[in-house]
Design a protein around this motif. Structure first.
Motif, PDB file in Angstrom:
ATOM      1  N   MET A   1      -5.609  16.400   2.915  1.00 40.51           N
ATOM      2  CA  MET A   1      -5.339  15.643   1.714  1.00 40.51           C
ATOM      3  C   MET A   1      -3.846  15.623   1.400  1.00 40.51           C
ATOM      4  O   MET A   1      -3.330  14.615   0.979  1.00 40.51           O
ATOM      5  CB  MET A   1      -6.131  16.238   0.554  1.00 40.51           C
ATOM      6  CG  MET A   1      -5.712  15.746  -0.800  1.00 40.51           C
ATOM      7  SD  MET A   1      -6.770  14.602  -1.649  1.00 40.51           S
ATOM      8  CE  MET A   1      -8.300  15.440  -1.685  1.00 40.51           C
ATOM      9  N   HIS A   2      -3.181  16.747   1.612  1.00 43.27           N
ATOM     10  CA  HIS A   2      -1.767  16.821   1.267  1.00 43.27           C
ATOM     11  C   HIS A   2      -0.920  15.943   2.186  1.00 43.27           C
ATOM     12  O   HIS A   2       0.045  15.333   1.733  1.00 43.27           O
ATOM     13  CB  HIS A   2      -1.305  18.277   1.265  1.00 43.27           C
ATOM     14  CG  HIS A   2      -2.021  19.071   0.217  1.00 43.27           C
ATOM     15  ND1 HIS A   2      -1.700  18.995  -1.110  1.00 43.27           N
ATOM     16  CD2 HIS A   2      -3.082  19.908   0.297  1.00 43.27           C
ATOM     17  CE1 HIS A   2      -2.512  19.760  -1.806  1.00 43.27           C
ATOM     18  NE2 HIS A   2      -3.362  20.329  -0.968  1.00 43.27           N
ATOM     19  N   ARG A   3      -1.302  15.865   3.448  1.00 46.04           N
ATOM     20  CA  ARG A   3      -0.583  14.963   4.369  1.00 46.04           C
ATOM     21  C   ARG A   3      -0.777  13.516   3.942  1.00 46.04           C
ATOM     22  O   ARG A   3       0.145  12.698   4.037  1.00 46.04           O
ATOM     23  CB  ARG A   3      -1.064  15.179   5.799  1.00 46.04           C
ATOM     24  CG  ARG A   3      -0.623  16.527   6.356  1.00 46.04           C
ATOM     25  CD  ARG A   3      -1.151  16.773   7.713  1.00 46.04           C
ATOM     26  NE  ARG A   3      -0.678  15.731   8.615  1.00 46.04           N
ATOM     27  CZ  ARG A   3      -0.889  15.717   9.915  1.00 46.04           C
ATOM     28  NH1 ARG A   3      -1.568  16.685  10.470  1.00 46.04           N
ATOM     29  NH2 ARG A   3      -0.443  14.747  10.651  1.00 46.04           N
ATOM     30  N   PHE A   4      -1.963  13.181   3.461  1.00 46.45           N
ATOM     31  CA  PHE A   4      -2.231  11.826   2.968  1.00 46.45           C
ATOM     32  C   PHE A   4      -1.333  11.508   1.776  1.00 46.45           C
ATOM     33  O   PHE A   4      -0.803  10.401   1.670  1.00 46.45           O
ATOM     34  CB  PHE A   4      -3.704  11.669   2.576  1.00 46.45           C
ATOM     35  CG  PHE A   4      -3.988  10.346   1.931  1.00 46.45           C
ATOM     36  CD1 PHE A   4      -4.062   9.191   2.701  1.00 46.45           C
ATOM     37  CD2 PHE A   4      -4.156  10.241   0.561  1.00 46.45           C
ATOM     38  CE1 PHE A   4      -4.308   7.958   2.114  1.00 46.45           C
ATOM     39  CE2 PHE A   4      -4.392   9.012  -0.029  1.00 46.45           C
ATOM     40  CZ  PHE A   4      -4.472   7.863   0.748  1.00 46.45           C
ATOM     41  N   LEU A   5      -1.132  12.471   0.877  1.00 44.80           N
ATOM     42  CA  LEU A   5      -0.264  12.237  -0.277  1.00 44.80           C
ATOM     43  C   LEU A   5       1.186  12.025   0.145  1.00 44.80           C
ATOM     44  O   LEU A   5       1.892  11.203  -0.437  1.00 44.80           O
ATOM     45  CB  LEU A   5      -0.374  13.396  -1.269  1.00 44.80           C
ATOM     46  CG  LEU A   5      -1.697  13.474  -2.022  1.00 44.80           C
ATOM     47  CD1 LEU A   5      -1.775  14.758  -2.837  1.00 44.80           C
ATOM     48  CD2 LEU A   5      -1.902  12.256  -2.900  1.00 44.80           C
TER      49      LEU A   5
END
Length: 117
Positions: free
Chosen positions: A1-5
Motif C-alpha cells: 500500500m505504501h508503494r502505491f501511495l
C-alpha cells in the motif's frame, strides 16, 4: 500500500505540473485550481508512503487513500469541465472535496494511535 501511495504522489505531482502548464498556455481557471489541488496533496501522500508502517497505526494509509480518491474526483471533475465541457457526474467536485476533508481528518486521527510494532 505504501508503494502505491508513493506512485500516486508522483503521478499527482506530474499531473499537477502538466495541468498548471496547460492552464498557463490555454487558460482555464478550473485547470489552475485542479493543478493546485493536486500539487498541494502530492507531498502529503508522498510523506505517508515514505513513513511506511512506522506511524499512524492502521488508519494512516487508508486515510491517505481517501484523500487520494477525493483529489481524483475533485481535480478530475474540474479538469473535465475545462477540457471537455462536461462533468464527471453531478456533485463530483463537492464529493471529492468532502472525501479529501474526511481523509485529512483520518490522517489527523492517526496521530492518536500508537504505532504498530
Amino acid at each position: 500500500m505504501h508503494r502505491f501511495l508513493i506512485l500516486a504522489a508522483g503521478l499527482l505531482g506530474a499531473g499537477g505540473v502538466a495541468l498548471l502548464a496547460s492552464a498557463a498556455h490555454a487558460g482555464g481557471d478550473n485547470l489552475g485550481t485542479a493543478a493546485g489541488f493536486m500539487l498541494a496533496h502530492a507531498p502529503a501522500l508522498l510523506a505517508v508512503g515514505l513513513a511506511g508502517r512506522q506511524s499512524g497505526g492502521r488508519i494512516l494509509a487508508p486515510a491517505a487513500l481517501v484523500v487520494l480518491a477525493g483529489v481524483a474526483l475533485f481535480a478530475g471533475d474540474l479538469t473535465l469541465r475545462d477540457l471537455a465541457g462536461e462533468r464527471l457526474f453531478p456533485m463530483a467536485a463537492p464529493t471529492g472535496g468532502t472525501l479529501t476533508i474526511l481523509g485529512w481528518l483520518g490522517i489527523a486521527a492517526s496521530a492518536l494511535i500508537r504505532p504498530e510494532r
